[in-house]
Structures are given as structure tokens and as C-alpha cells.
Design a protein around this motif. Structure first.
Motif, PDB file in Angstrom:
ATOM      1  N   VAL A 510       0.841  -1.203   0.000  1.00  0.00           N
ATOM      2  CA  VAL A 510       0.000   0.000   0.000  1.00  0.00           C
ATOM      3  C   VAL A 510       0.869   1.243   0.000  1.00  0.00           C
ATOM      4  O   VAL A 510       0.604   2.228  -0.708  1.00  0.00           O
ATOM      5  CB  VAL A 510      -0.973  -0.014   1.199  1.00  0.00           C
ATOM      6  N   ASN A 511       1.922   1.241   0.815  1.00  0.00           N
ATOM      7  CA  ASN A 511       2.842   2.375   0.857  1.00  0.00           C
ATOM      8  C   ASN A 511       3.571   2.567  -0.469  1.00  0.00           C
ATOM      9  O   ASN A 511       4.020   3.680  -0.777  1.00  0.00           O
ATOM     10  CB  ASN A 511       3.860   2.203   1.982  1.00  0.00           C
ATOM     11  N   LEU A 512       3.701   1.478  -1.257  1.00  0.00           N
ATOM     12  CA  LEU A 512       4.370   1.569  -2.555  1.00  0.00           C
ATOM     13  C   LEU A 512       3.407   1.960  -3.665  1.00  0.00           C
ATOM     14  O   LEU A 512       3.818   2.090  -4.833  1.00  0.00           O
ATOM     15  CB  LEU A 512       5.037   0.227  -2.904  1.00  0.00           C
ATOM     16  N   GLY A 513       2.116   2.115  -3.345  1.00  0.00           N
ATOM     17  CA  GLY A 513       1.178   2.597  -4.349  1.00  0.00           C
ATOM     18  C   GLY A 513       0.300   1.535  -4.959  1.00  0.00           C
ATOM     19  O   GLY A 513      -0.259   1.745  -6.053  1.00  0.00           O
ATOM     20  N   TYR A 514       0.145   0.387  -4.334  1.00  0.00           N
ATOM     21  CA  TYR A 514      -0.698  -0.666  -4.868  1.00  0.00           C
ATOM     22  C   TYR A 514      -1.996  -0.757  -4.062  1.00  0.00           C
ATOM     23  O   TYR A 514      -2.076  -0.331  -2.905  1.00  0.00           O
ATOM     24  CB  TYR A 514       0.022  -2.028  -4.803  1.00  0.00           C
ATOM     25  N   ARG A 515      -3.032  -1.355  -4.714  1.00  0.00           N
ATOM     26  CA  ARG A 515      -4.265  -1.689  -4.003  1.00  0.00           C
ATOM     27  C   ARG A 515      -4.191  -3.160  -3.606  1.00  0.00           C
ATOM     28  O   ARG A 515      -3.941  -4.032  -4.464  1.00  0.00           O
ATOM     29  CB  ARG A 515      -5.476  -1.430  -4.905  1.00  0.00           C
ATOM     30  N   VAL A 516      -4.409  -3.456  -2.328  1.00  0.00           N
ATOM     31  CA  VAL A 516      -4.127  -4.799  -1.809  1.00  0.00           C
ATOM     32  C   VAL A 516      -5.334  -5.351  -1.077  1.00  0.00           C
ATOM     33  O   VAL A 516      -5.974  -4.641  -0.281  1.00  0.00           O
ATOM     34  CB  VAL A 516      -2.907  -4.777  -0.851  1.00  0.00           C
ATOM     35  N   ALA A 517      -5.661  -6.647  -1.348  1.00  0.00           N
ATOM     36  CA  ALA A 517      -6.664  -7.406  -0.599  1.00  0.00           C
ATOM     37  C   ALA A 517      -5.967  -8.607   0.040  1.00  0.00           C
ATOM     38  O   ALA A 517      -5.069  -9.212  -0.569  1.00  0.00           O
ATOM     39  CB  ALA A 517      -7.785  -7.871  -1.516  1.00  0.00           C
ATOM     40  N   VAL A 518      -6.376  -8.955   1.261  1.00  0.00           N
ATOM     41  CA  VAL A 518      -5.699 -10.013   2.023  1.00  0.00           C
ATOM     42  C   VAL A 518      -6.695 -11.126   2.346  1.00  0.00           C
ATOM     43  O   VAL A 518      -7.833 -10.858   2.758  1.00  0.00           O
ATOM     44  CB  VAL A 518      -5.082  -9.455   3.317  1.00  0.00           C
ATOM     45  N   TYR A 519      -6.260 -12.390   2.169  1.00  0.00           N
ATOM     46  CA  TYR A 519      -7.027 -13.566   2.578  1.00  0.00           C
ATOM     47  C   TYR A 519      -6.150 -14.424   3.503  1.00  0.00           C
ATOM     48  O   TYR A 519      -4.974 -14.679   3.196  1.00  0.00           O
ATOM     49  CB  TYR A 519      -7.423 -14.418   1.361  1.00  0.00           C
ATOM     50  N   ASN A 520      -6.731 -14.869   4.611  1.00  0.00           N
ATOM     51  CA  ASN A 520      -6.030 -15.810   5.501  1.00  0.00           C
ATOM     52  C   ASN A 520      -6.495 -17.251   5.282  1.00  0.00           C
ATOM     53  O   ASN A 520      -5.886 -18.178   5.802  1.00  0.00           O
ATOM     54  CB  ASN A 520      -6.256 -15.431   6.966  1.00  0.00           C
ATOM     55  N   ASP A 521      -7.577 -17.441   4.513  1.00  0.00           N
ATOM     56  CA  ASP A 521      -8.108 -18.778   4.230  1.00  0.00           C
ATOM     57  C   ASP A 521      -7.944 -19.048   2.738  1.00  0.00           C
ATOM     58  O   ASP A 521      -8.588 -18.388   1.905  1.00  0.00           O
ATOM     59  CB  ASP A 521      -9.588 -18.845   4.626  1.00  0.00           C
ATOM     60  N   PRO A 522      -7.106 -20.013   2.319  1.00  0.00           N
ATOM     61  CA  PRO A 522      -6.893 -20.255   0.892  1.00  0.00           C
ATOM     62  C   PRO A 522      -8.141 -20.755   0.185  1.00  0.00           C
ATOM     63  O   PRO A 522      -8.344 -20.453  -0.998  1.00  0.00           O
ATOM     64  CB  PRO A 522      -5.770 -21.300   0.875  1.00  0.00           C
ATOM     65  N   ASN A 523      -9.006 -21.523   0.865  1.00  0.00           N
ATOM     66  CA  ASN A 523     -10.227 -22.012   0.225  1.00  0.00           C
ATOM     67  C   ASN A 523     -11.175 -20.848  -0.097  1.00  0.00           C
ATOM     68  O   ASN A 523     -11.775 -20.794  -1.175  1.00  0.00           O
ATOM     69  CB  ASN A 523     -10.925 -23.028   1.132  1.00  0.00           C
ATOM     70  N   GLN A 524     -11.308 -19.909   0.829  1.00  0.00           N
ATOM     71  CA  GLN A 524     -12.149 -18.734   0.582  1.00  0.00           C
ATOM     72  C   GLN A 524     -11.559 -17.895  -0.549  1.00  0.00           C
ATOM     73  O   GLN A 524     -12.290 -17.364  -1.397  1.00  0.00           O
ATOM     74  CB  GLN A 524     -12.267 -17.901   1.863  1.00  0.00           C
ATOM     75  N   ALA A 525     -10.231 -17.792  -0.539  1.00  0.00           N
ATOM     76  CA  ALA A 525      -9.586 -17.034  -1.608  1.00  0.00           C
ATOM     77  C   ALA A 525      -9.847 -17.665  -2.961  1.00  0.00           C
ATOM     78  O   ALA A 525     -10.121 -16.954  -3.947  1.00  0.00           O
ATOM     79  CB  ALA A 525      -8.086 -16.951  -1.347  1.00  0.00           C
ATOM     80  N   TYR A 526      -9.799 -18.997  -3.046  1.00  0.00           N
ATOM     81  CA  TYR A 526     -10.040 -19.683  -4.321  1.00  0.00           C
ATOM     82  C   TYR A 526     -11.469 -19.442  -4.809  1.00  0.00           C
ATOM     83  O   TYR A 526     -11.700 -19.188  -5.996  1.00  0.00           O
ATOM     84  CB  TYR A 526      -9.774 -21.184  -4.169  1.00  0.00           C
ATOM     85  N   GLN A 527     -12.450 -19.499  -3.887  1.00  0.00           N
ATOM     86  CA  GLN A 527     -13.845 -19.265  -4.281  1.00  0.00           C
ATOM     87  C   GLN A 527     -14.041 -17.853  -4.817  1.00  0.00           C
ATOM     88  O   GLN A 527     -14.694 -17.643  -5.848  1.00  0.00           O
ATOM     89  CB  GLN A 527     -14.768 -19.521  -3.095  1.00  0.00           C
ATOM     90  N   ASP A 528     -13.478 -16.867  -4.128  1.00  0.00           N
ATOM     91  CA  ASP A 528     -13.653 -15.488  -4.569  1.00  0.00           C
ATOM     92  C   ASP A 528     -12.902 -15.213  -5.870  1.00  0.00           C
ATOM     93  O   ASP A 528     -13.415 -14.519  -6.760  1.00  0.00           O
ATOM     94  CB  ASP A 528     -13.180 -14.527  -3.477  1.00  0.00           C
ATOM     95  N   LEU A 529     -11.674 -15.747  -5.949  1.00  0.00           N
ATOM     96  CA  LEU A 529     -10.873 -15.480  -7.149  1.00  0.00           C
ATOM     97  C   LEU A 529     -11.426 -16.192  -8.367  1.00  0.00           C
ATOM     98  O   LEU A 529     -11.182 -15.778  -9.509  1.00  0.00           O
ATOM     99  CB  LEU A 529      -9.420 -15.915  -6.913  1.00  0.00           C
ATOM    100  N   SER A 530     -12.176 -17.279  -8.155  1.00  0.00           N
ATOM    101  CA  SER A 530     -12.751 -18.005  -9.284  1.00  0.00           C
ATOM    102  C   SER A 530     -13.966 -17.310  -9.865  1.00  0.00           C
ATOM    103  O   SER A 530     -14.444 -17.677 -10.950  1.00  0.00           O
ATOM    104  CB  SER A 530     -13.138 -19.430  -8.849  1.00  0.00           C
ATOM    105  N   ALA A 531     -14.515 -16.317  -9.119  1.00  0.00           N
ATOM    106  CA  ALA A 531     -15.699 -15.602  -9.616  1.00  0.00           C
ATOM    107  C   ALA A 531     -15.358 -14.843 -10.884  1.00  0.00           C
ATOM    108  O   ALA A 531     -14.245 -14.340 -11.074  1.00  0.00           O
ATOM    109  CB  ALA A 531     -16.217 -14.648  -8.542  1.00  0.00           C
ATOM    110  N   ALA A 532     -16.349 -14.754 -11.750  1.00  0.00           N
ATOM    111  CA  ALA A 532     -16.112 -14.149 -13.074  1.00  0.00           C
ATOM    112  C   ALA A 532     -15.783 -12.666 -12.995  1.00  0.00           C
ATOM    113  O   ALA A 532     -15.078 -12.132 -13.842  1.00  0.00           O
ATOM    114  CB  ALA A 532     -17.336 -14.362 -13.968  1.00  0.00           C
ATOM    115  N   ASP A 533     -16.311 -11.986 -11.997  1.00  0.00           N
ATOM    116  CA  ASP A 533     -16.121 -10.541 -11.934  1.00  0.00           C
ATOM    117  C   ASP A 533     -14.898 -10.148 -11.122  1.00  0.00           C
ATOM    118  O   ASP A 533     -14.688  -8.970 -10.858  1.00  0.00           O
ATOM    119  CB  ASP A 533     -17.364  -9.874 -11.337  1.00  0.00           C
ATOM    120  N   MET A 534     -14.078 -11.142 -10.718  1.00  0.00           N
ATOM    121  CA  MET A 534     -12.895 -10.853  -9.902  1.00  0.00           C
ATOM    122  C   MET A 534     -11.731 -10.553 -10.837  1.00  0.00           C
ATOM    123  O   MET A 534     -11.277 -11.418 -11.577  1.00  0.00           O
ATOM    124  CB  MET A 534     -12.553 -12.045  -9.000  1.00  0.00           C
ATOM    125  N   ALA A 535     -11.246  -9.335 -10.821  1.00  0.00           N
ATOM    126  CA  ALA A 535     -10.148  -8.938 -11.705  1.00  0.00           C
ATOM    127  C   ALA A 535      -8.993  -8.406 -10.858  1.00  0.00           C
ATOM    128  O   ALA A 535      -9.177  -7.446 -10.107  1.00  0.00           O
ATOM    129  CB  ALA A 535     -10.612  -7.886 -12.701  1.00  0.00           C
TER     130      ALA A 535
END
Length: 615
Positions: A510-535
Motif C-alpha cells: 500500500v505504501n508503494l502505491g498498490y491496491r491490496v486485498a488479504v485472505y487468511n483462508d486459501p479455500n475462501q480465496a479460491y472461491q472469490d478469485l474463481s468468480a467471473a467478476d474478480m479482476a
């Protein structure tokens, strides 16, 4: 077979053989006696004709049978038992003796007379003779005891002499061979002495060859046992080192997550402190301590072979020369250094790690000579290993660079030689060393496909031989590292079960100028990242997470045709990760603990499409 049974069998065989020979020879001799008797009868027939034929011819011609009787009675021997003289018509015959006493031999001939006037032969009569002889059964029964006695004495006498000679030259020596063979204990084969039996004084025989074969076999058994013991010791040592390496690698991996958060947040705090303030100085001390911990963890990973070296063609002589100034400064003035280097030798390896090997080994040598001084020799030469030499070092045959580091210190006692490469094992006093120097050197050289061999006896100094495979690749010039760049609002997702590490990454990016999202559960991350509107523009994931590891997550996303750049950060990189990296599942690998600069560089290269390698 026991030796006593062998002797009994020899005696029984000798008895049966000799008895058969005696019986056979005795019967044969009886048969020869009968044949001689028949030959004697034939000789008597011939003698009768030669001595009496002329007289009988004249008497028969004159028809004087009284003269015939007188001639036959005077000329017939005791052998001829019947004689018969007849005229031509057999009208008149003279018979003498007993006829047809069986068994017998017979002889018949004509009586011829030559006429004085015509000189013609005229048959005037016949002679018939018989000679009786003893039957074979009667003869053999009468002479057999005598023949058996004579032949038995001869045959058994010779057999007994041969038996004692055979017993002395063969059986006694075989008994010694048998006793020696029964005394062989495979558990104490190293204590077995050489088999010695009385040799044949004239020339070597089969028993001498057997003794040589047995001695050769026991010598081979001793060699095989010694090699087996050495292999077992090496296997035990390798298993112990592997277990220690696995344990150390696991601890280092977990500690890297902790250290990543400590160093990262310390760096962030350092940048926000007032320059020159006490707080910034405290943060600087934390960062420096963290760097030392990072190096120690790096050493543990090298020992456990969980950190793969960066392989490139290196001139090993140049690496040693680069270490020489620091080496001279660190050693006491009482230690002389002699360096002999072959500048043509090249190896494939990590320059930083090989620098560490040289410094660790030379530092140990200098420590051994710090009190009384001495002589340190560093030599680099090419060596070709093959056969037993390669097998002893557990290396494939081929060309190797051999680095020799020899000191004239007190040497390493035999009782601790097996432990010198163990991590945290040290004979130094508290505060003089961590006990990781030789362990790290061992891990580095093993990771490079080589081996470290310890030689030298206690009291004669220590000598380490470092073998590294030689390469024909040319040494390339190093490319300066790219500068750290900031972001431009790109979207990054971090997946890590360690919340402090994930939060640290978000804070830095964030301090370097990026937008960042964090997941602590890999299964939840896979479900969200697999969604069609996730870019997103970049995915950062940890290697080891409960439920689903970083590699599995990356492969599943690739299977859904989600081709974002994926950055894997981890405490170590093993061969499986390298294979997945080359297969395209992972774009880059970032080692923990990372700094602001290393994370920024890895993210920038991932976003720009540069893949492969470790950061």
C-alpha cells in the motif's frame, strides 16, 4: 560331513575294493592254471608223436602189434590217459589206458608210410589220444585258499600303505580345513586368522589350492565386512544428518514467518521515525538483530538443503582470492598462509555460498592454530575420480575440483570426527562459535553435488578435501540488479494463513502505491478469485497453508484459465517448487524473510511479465 565318517567310508571302500580285487585275481589265477594244464597236454600230444611216430609206423607197416604195445607203453606219459592205435581198416587196434574220463582233451592223426619204390605216401592206420584234466571247480576249490591268502597279503598290504599315505596327505589336511571352516564366525570375521595346513613337499595339490581359495574367500569377506561397516556408518550418519536437516528446515520455515513480520514492521517503523531519534536508533538495532537472525536461518536452510543455490559457472580460484584479504586479516600473525590455485578450474554453483564454505573452513583452521601458530595451506587442483575412490566418497566418476584446506593444529580427535558436521556441535567455548560452520559447509557442498572429506590424524593437524563437480561452461559477467520501483494502483491479492506476514505485505505494498486485498483462508480465496467478476493484476500466496497449499491454489486457478502472474513467497524453495516454477504454475518465488526492497522488486518483475528465478 564329519571327518570321522569320511575315514570310515574310506576304510569300508578300501575293504570292499581290496576284497573284490583279491577274489577277481584269485579266480583269474585259477583259470590261468587250468589253461597252462591244457597247454601242457597239447605239448604231450606233440611230444608223443615226435618220439613214437616212426616206431609205431614201422610196427603197423609190419603188422607187429606186440611191438606197437611195447612202444605205446614205453612212450605214453602220465598226462596221456588213453591211447588207441588202429590199422587202416580198424580191423585191428591196440588200446591203452582209460577212455572218456571227463573232462579231457583228444588228439587224432593218421599213420602214413612212404613206399620205397614209388616214394608215395600211403595211410596205413590212425592214432587217437586222450588226456584227462581236473575240472575247474575241483581245481579252484583246492587252490583257492592258497590264492586268497597270497593275494590278500599282497593287495591288503599295498592298500594299507596307500591308505596311511592318503590319510596323512589328504584326510588329516582336510580335517584341518574342516575345523577351520566350522570355526568361521561371520560376526567375528575380522578376528579370523589365516588357514595354514602342511603343504605337499613336492608340488601344490588340490588341497593346497583349496586352502588358497578359502584364505582368499576369508580375505574377501573381511574386505566386504569392512566396506559394509563403512557403508553402514555412512548411512547412519546420512540418516542422522537428514533427520536433523528435516527438523532444522521445519523450524527455520516457521521462524521465517515470524522473522518476516519482525523485520518488515521494523523497517516500516524505521521509515516513519524522526531521523536521528532514539526510537529510530532502537529500530535500527532491531533490524540489525533481525538481519543476523536471517543469516542464521539461512545457514540452517543451507544445512537442511531446503534452500536451492543459484547455479552459475564460477572460477573457483577467483572466489578464493576474493576471500584472501579478509582471511589474512582474521588469522593471527603467527599463522602462515600458502595458496596454490589452478585458474582453469570452473564449477557450477552459488558464489555467495562457496565464499561461506571457504571462510568457514579457514576460520576453523585459524582457530585451531591461534595459540601456537602454524601453517595453513589452501590448494585448488583438478582431480579425476573413478572406481573405488569415487565409491568411497559416494560420488559419480568424473572430473572434480578438489579444494584442500590443511592446518598444522592439534587435529580432530577420533571420537568426535563423526560429529563435526552436526549442527550446533562445537568444541569451542561459549561465545566463540555457533556450531553451524561445518554443518553449513556440509549442506552447501552437498547441495552443489559434492562432498567434504575429513582427513588427518589427531596431533597432526586437520585436512578437509572439498570435491565439487567441474563444468565446461564459461563464466559470465554478472548483470547489475534492477532498481526498486513503486506501483501505480495495480490490484494485488495476498493469501497467507500467517496474519502478521499478510498484514506486513499489505502495509508495504500500500505504501508503494498498490491496491491490496488479504485472505487468511486459501479455500475462501479460491472461491472469490474463481468468480467471473474478480479482476486482479497479481496474486501473492504462501507455500504452506492448512487446507490448501500455495502450489495447489496456483494450479487450480490455472486450470480455470486464470492467467494472472502468481508470486510464491516461502521460507524455502525445494525441487518440487522449481519444477512447478518451470512448468508455469508460478511466475516467481520470493524467499522469506523479505525486505521492502526485495518485495518491491519481485512484485514489479511479476507485473512486468518477468518470470522464473528466486528473489
Amino acid at each position: 560331513m564329519k571327518s570321522a565318517k569320511l575315514k570310515n567310508k574310506l576304510l569300508l571302500s578300501m575293504l570292499l575294493t581290496c576284497s573284490l580285487i583279491v577274489l577277481t585275481v584269485s579266480f583269474y589265477q585259477g583259470y590261468l592254471r587250468l589253461e597252462r594244464q591244457k597247454q601242457q597236454i597239447q605239448q604231450e600230444f606233440i611230444s608223443f608223436e615226435n618220439g613214437a611216430m616212426n616206431s609205431i609206423r614201422e610196427a603197423v607197416w609190419l603188422y607187429d602189434w606186440d611191438m606197437v604195445q611195447t612202444i605205446v607203453e614205453n612212450q605214453t606219459s602220465k598226462v596221456i590217459t588213453y591211447a588207441e592205435i588202429c590199422d587202416r581198416s580198424a580191423a585191428r587196434c591196440f588200446k591203452f589206458g582209460l577212455r572218456d574220463e571227463v573232462p579231457f582233451l583228444e588228439h587224432a592223426s593218421d599213420i602214413a608210410h612212404r613206399e620205397p619204390t614209388t616214394r608215395n605216401q600211403v595211410d596205413i592206420g590212425t592214432i587217437y589220444l586222450q588226456a584227462h584234466y581236473e575240472p575247474f571247480s575241483v581245481s579252484i576249490l583246492r587252490d583257492f585258499p592258497e590264492l586268497l591268502l597270497a593275494n590278500g597279503i599282497s593287495v591288503f598290504g599295498v592298500a594299507i600303505i596307500l591308505f596311511f599315505l592318503f590319510h596323512r596327505q589328504v584326510v588329516n589336511r582336510l580335517q584341518q580345513v574342516e575345523s577351520y571352516a566350522r570355526a568361521i564366525d561371520l560376526n567375528n570375521i575380522d578376528r579370523l586368522s589365516t588357514l595354514k595346513v602342511p603343504e605337499n613337499r613336492y608340488r601344490d595339490d588340490e588341497i593346497d589350492h583349496l586352502v588358497d581359495a578359502i584364505n582368499g574367500m576369508t580375505a574377501q569377506l573381511k574386505d566386504d565386512l569392512e566396506q559394509r561397516q563403512q557403508l553402514e556408518q555412512r548411512l547412519t550418519q546420512a540418516q542422522k544428518m537428514e533427520a536433523l536437516g528435516t527438523l532444522a528446515g521445519g523450524i527455520a520455515h516457521d521462524f521465517n514467518n515470524i522473522l518476516s513480520a519482525v523485520l518488515g514492521f521494523a523497517q516500516l517503523s524505521y521509515t516513519r521515525c524522526e531521523p536521528g531519534s532514539k526510537l529510530q536508533q532502537y529500530q535500527q538495532q532491531i533490524i540489525q538483530a533481525g538481519d543476523r537472525a536471517k543469516k542464521l536461518i539461512g545457514q540452517i536452510l543451507l544445512f537442511s538443503r531446503r534452500a536451492e543455490p543459484v547455479r552459475e559457472a564460477l572460477n573457483l580460484a577467483e572466489i578464493i582470492r576474493e576471500d584472501t584479504p579478509l582471511l589474512r586479516a582474521s588469522l593471527p600473525t603467527s599463522v602462515d598462509i600458502a595458496i596454490f590455485l589452478d585458474d582453469e578450474i570452473r564449477v557450477l554453483g552459488d558464489a555467495t555460498q562457496l565464499h561461506q564454505v571457504v571462510m568457514n573452513l579457514t576460520a576453523n583452521a585459524g582457530h585451531a592454530m591461534r595459540e601456537n601458530g602454524g601453517h595453513l595451506t589452501i590448494a585448488l587442483a583438478r582431480k579425476k575420480l573413478a572406481g573405488a575412490a569415487a565409491a568411497r566418497l559416494d560420488l559419480a566418476p568424473g572430473r572434480y575440483a578438489c579444494l584442500t584446506i590443511r592446518d598444522t593444529g592439534p587435529g580432530i580427535p577420533e571420537e568426535i570426527r563423526k560429529r563435526v558436521f552436526e549442527p550446533f556441535f562445537s568444541t569451542k567455548k561459549v561465545g566463540e562459535g555457533t556450531g553451524m560452520g561445518l554443518a553449513v559447509a556440509h549442506g552447501i557442498i552437498r547441495a552443489h553435488g559434492g562432498v567434504i572429506d575429513l582427513a588427518g590424524e589427531a596431533g597432526e593437524g586437520a585436512c578437509f578435501y572439498v570435491y565439487l563437480p567441474e563444468t565446461d561452461l564459461c563464466v559470465e559477467k554478472k548483470i547489475p540488479p534492477a532498481t526498486t520501483l513503486t506501483g501505480g494502483g495495480q490490484s494485488i491479492v495476498i493469501v497467507d494463513d500467517e496474519l502478521p506476514v499478510a498484514e506486513l505485505g499489505r502495509e508495504i505494498l500500500v505504501n508503494l502505491g498498490y491496491r491490496v486485498a488479504v485472505y487468511n483462508d486459501p479455500n475462501q480465496a479460491y472461491q472469490d478469485l474463481s468468480a467471473a467478476d474478480m479482476a486482479i493484476d497479481l496474486l501473492i500466496t504462501d507455500l504452506t497453508m492448512p487446507g490448501m497449499g500455495g502450489l495447489d491454489l496456483a494450479k487450480k486457478l490455472r486450470s480455470r484459465n486464470l492467467n494472472w502472474p502468481i508470486l510464491l513467497w516461502t521460507g524455502f524453495a525445494d525441487k518440487a517448487e522449481a519444477a512447478d516454477l518451470s512448468a508455469g504454475a508460478i511466475s516467481r518465488v520470493l524467499r522469506k524473510p523479505f525486505t521492502i526492497e526485495s518485495l518491491a522488486e519481485a512484485v514489479h518483475q511479476g507485473l512486468s511479465g518477468k518470470s522464473g528465478g528466486l528473489a
